[in-house]
Structure formats: C-alpha cells, structure tokens
Design a protein around this motif. Structure first.
Motif, mmCIF file in Angstrom:
data_model
loop_
_atom_site.group_PDB
_atom_site.id
_atom_site.type_symbol
_atom_site.label_atom_id
_atom_site.label_comp_id
_atom_site.label_asym_id
_atom_site.label_seq_id
_atom_site.Cartn_x
_atom_site.Cartn_y
_atom_site.Cartn_z
ATOM 1 N N GLU A 88 -4.628 -1.704 4.486
ATOM 2 C CA GLU A 88 -5.167 -3.030 4.151
ATOM 3 C C GLU A 88 -6.619 -3.165 4.574
ATOM 4 O O GLU A 88 -7.464 -3.646 3.813
ATOM 5 C CB GLU A 88 -4.321 -4.109 4.821
ATOM 6 C CG GLU A 88 -4.768 -5.522 4.488
ATOM 7 C CD GLU A 88 -3.843 -6.551 5.086
ATOM 8 O OE1 GLU A 88 -4.153 -7.025 6.195
ATOM 9 O OE2 GLU A 88 -2.810 -6.846 4.472
ATOM 10 N N LYS A 118 4.419 -5.133 8.775
ATOM 11 C CA LYS A 118 3.698 -3.891 8.488
ATOM 12 C C LYS A 118 3.559 -3.043 9.745
ATOM 13 O O LYS A 118 3.430 -3.552 10.847
ATOM 14 C CB LYS A 118 2.300 -4.212 7.930
ATOM 15 C CG LYS A 118 2.333 -4.838 6.563
ATOM 16 C CD LYS A 118 0.936 -4.958 5.997
ATOM 17 C CE LYS A 118 0.090 -5.862 6.838
ATOM 18 N NZ LYS A 118 -0.561 -6.920 6.122
ATOM 19 N N GLY A 144 4.238 -7.853 5.735
ATOM 20 C CA GLY A 144 4.829 -7.505 4.456
ATOM 21 C C GLY A 144 5.695 -8.624 3.916
ATOM 22 O O GLY A 144 6.090 -9.545 4.637
ATOM 23 N N GLU A 166 0.139 0.750 7.460
ATOM 24 C CA GLU A 166 -0.017 -0.320 6.462
ATOM 25 C C GLU A 166 -1.204 -1.209 6.801
ATOM 26 O O GLU A 166 -1.962 -1.630 5.909
ATOM 27 C CB GLU A 166 1.275 -1.139 6.375
ATOM 28 C CG GLU A 166 2.437 -0.365 5.777
ATOM 29 C CD GLU A 166 3.742 -1.110 5.914
ATOM 30 O OE1 GLU A 166 4.309 -1.497 4.875
ATOM 31 O OE2 GLU A 166 4.197 -1.328 7.056
ATOM 32 N N TRP A 167 -1.390 -1.513 8.080
ATOM 33 C CA TRP A 167 -2.570 -2.281 8.489
ATOM 34 C C TRP A 167 -3.836 -1.506 8.170
ATOM 35 O O TRP A 167 -4.844 -2.072 7.734
ATOM 36 C CB TRP A 167 -2.512 -2.593 9.982
ATOM 37 C CG TRP A 167 -1.567 -3.675 10.368
ATOM 38 C CD1 TRP A 167 -0.422 -3.548 11.099
ATOM 39 C CD2 TRP A 167 -1.664 -5.064 10.030
ATOM 40 N NE1 TRP A 167 0.199 -4.767 11.243
ATOM 41 C CE2 TRP A 167 -0.543 -5.715 10.603
ATOM 42 C CE3 TRP A 167 -2.585 -5.825 9.301
ATOM 43 C CZ2 TRP A 167 -0.324 -7.074 10.466
ATOM 44 C CZ3 TRP A 167 -2.363 -7.181 9.171
ATOM 45 C CH2 TRP A 167 -1.248 -7.795 9.745
ATOM 46 N N ASP A 206 4.241 3.898 -2.651
ATOM 47 C CA ASP A 206 5.288 3.603 -1.671
ATOM 48 C C ASP A 206 6.683 3.982 -2.176
ATOM 49 O O ASP A 206 7.679 3.644 -1.552
ATOM 50 C CB ASP A 206 5.254 2.124 -1.266
ATOM 51 C CG ASP A 206 5.095 1.190 -2.448
ATOM 52 O OD1 ASP A 206 5.086 1.678 -3.588
ATOM 53 O OD2 ASP A 206 4.981 -0.022 -2.233
#
Length: 332
Positions: free
Chosen positions: A88, A80, A75, A84-85, A305
């Motif tokens: 992505e 992250k 981030g 979050e990974w 977010d």
C-alpha cells in the motif's frame, strides 16, 4: 511633578479603545459562534479530507484526477500484514509522485468504509459510486483515472496528455472485430462511432479490465454511472455475475447502442500491462504482458493474491522502474 514617558502615555491613551475593539470582536464571535464553527469545519474538511461534498480550497482545480482504491484502515475481510502495508505504501507513494509531477490531483478512497448499506455489500461495485463522488468533489476536472492498489506507474515522466489524450484517435479502437475475447456482439445497429470517447478501457483474457480505466466528465458519463450503479442490476444479478461490476458493464455494452458508441478501447499494455502469471492461458501472447524493452506505461498485478506473490511483484516493478529512470551513463 510626575513625568510619564510619552510612549507609555500614548499607550494608555489608546488602551480603552483597544479594549473596546477586543470586546466588540469577542461579542461578535460569541454571537455568530455557530457560523464560525461551521466555517472552520468546512475549511478543515476541505484541506485535510476527501469529503466529496466539500470542494477542495485551491486557486485552480486540476484537469485530471487520479482515484486510487486502497484499504488504509485494514483489509476488507482481515487486517493487513506487514507486506500488505508495504504494498500500500509503495502504491500510494508512486501515485502521489506522479500526480505531483504533472499537476494532477490524487484522491485515495478507502474501500473498507464503503460498507455503508444496511441490506447489501457491493464489493467491487463501489468503484462506480466512488467515481460519482469524485466528480462532485472535483467539479472542474475533466478526466478521472481509476487505479487499483496493485498497479504501478512505470514511466512517471510521461503525462496522460502525452501518453493517451493527444493520440486518442490513433491509439484506440472502437469496434471489436479484431480483438474480442468475450465474443460480444459486433453487429448492434444504430451505433454512431463518430461520437467522442468518454470511457477508455482495455480488454484482457477475461474481458473488460477495470483495474485501470479512464472516464471523461460528460452527460453521457453521468447517465452511464447512474444505470451502472442501479440497484436493479445488483439485486437481480450479483449472485450470477462472477465479476460483478465488470459483468454489468459488459452486459450494458453488449446491449445498448448509446453506451457502445462512446467507449474507446486502449491496447492492454498502454495502461494495464500484466506481469507473468496473469492470463496464464495466454502466456505466449505479447499483447498482454509488460515489456521493459518497450517501456510500457503501467503494470497491473491483477490477481496476484490468487496464487502469486503480490509483495514480490510490487518490489520487483518498483525497483525496475527506478532502474529504468536512471540516466543511461549511470548504468556503466
């Protein structure tokens, strides 16, 4: 008398010549080793990186390039987590599949490496600089589609040509008489709306939406990107403008006739449909929100977010897209 096999005799006969050729090649490589190293480096960079000054080595370059904003190294402000990974990976896989299916190119830009100015950090402004780089990287491409990470292409079978470019005149609107959430000026003189469209954007409850927008290569676009990226805007207004590069573009559009005349507005749901929770003050307005019945093209989980759950939203729309792509007979 010593008998020598003819093949061996032949090999022995040409061995000195082979050694001479090898020596010549070796000496040539040593002599021009810097040039050889440079060529190998350029080939490596072209094939395996997104270096903007090195055109990719391809027999033909695509007409459309998708630019995906990501933070692959972590981030901007923090590392992250697992979710979050996951977001992505899902977003990147979605864009890779779409680009491959339609013969486009996908270039992934890691925003964490854009902090390269000793006196400033233009967070969110860097998309303008990245667009300029992408145009240098792909000198033959005509269209460039910017996508934020929290977007998902719901109908991957539809090409941009089919969904957008073939019906620009019918799909876009040029003036803000009917939908103008920011109450921008509508009476700027000397605007020639007969000019071709070079910038395709949408509006939401907060104004121009730059989570998903499309630009066409042209001299007008180069001029726009130059003035949009001008440090004067940043230095004077970055503490005042809440939405940064979005506010800069809105200000330019509101004041400059030459900019206004080549901007085309798409309906929000054409490339930026919102999930429930975004634009909550407009929760009853169907113009904003994704509809699986009408099979909207792209969903943009903007602001997830801030009080929503980005991972759950991404997983929901990923599963829904997969379900919608099944043949009808597999639903039974």
């Amino acid at each position: 008398m010593v008998y020598v096999d003819k093949d061996i005799e032949s090999n022995l006969k040409y061995a000195p010549r082979s050694r001479n050729v090898f020596s010549t090649v070796k000496s040539t490589l040593v002599k021009y080793r810097k040039v050889v190293i440079l060529l190998i480096s350029l080939i490596f960079l072209s094939l395996f990186t997104d270096v903007p000054f090195v055109p990719h080595l391809k027999l033909s370059q695509p007409n459309v390039v998708i630019i995906l904003a990501a933070n692959e190294g972590g981030g901007v402000l923090k590392w992250k987590g697992a979710q979050e990974w996951s977001i992505e990976r899902s977003s990147i896989a979605n864009k890779k599949d779409y680009a491959k299916r339609h013969g486009y190119d996908l270039t992934i830009k890691d925003l964490t490496v854009k902090k390269r100015y000793s006196h400033e950090w233009r967070e969110s402004w860097e998309k303008v600089d990245i667009l300029k780089q992408a145009m240098r990287q792909y000198p033959k491409a005509e269209w460039f589609w910017w996508l934020d990470l929290h977007t998902y292409i719901m109908e991957p079978q539809l090409s941009l040509e089919e969904q957008i470019f073939s019906k620009l005149d019918n799909l876009t609107y040029r003036q803000l008489t009917d939908f103008n959430p920011l109450q921008l000026k509508t009476d700027i003189p000397y605007v020639d709306y007969s000019q071709p469209i070079d910038l395709l954007i949408t509006q939401d409850c907060g104004g121009f939406n730059l989570g998903s927008f499309i630009v066409r290569r042209s001299q007008w676009t180069e001029a726009l990107l130059d003035i949009w990226w001008d440090p004067v805007f940043y230095e004077q207004m970055h503490m005042t403008w809440e939405h940064k590069e979005q506010d800069a573009l809105e200000t330019l559009y509101n004041a400059q006739a030459w900019i206004r005349e080549r901007v085309g507005f798409l309906p929000l749901r054409s490339i930026n449909a919102f999930p429930p929770g975004a634009c909550s003050e407009q929760s009853n307005d169907p113009r904003y929100f994704y509809s699986d019945k009408e099979r909207d093209f792209v969903v943009n989980m903007a602001g997830c977010d801030w009080g929503r759950d980005c991972w759950n939203e991404m997983e929901h729309y990923k599963a829904l897209s997969k379900k919608l792509q099944r043949p009808w007979y597999k639903f039974w």
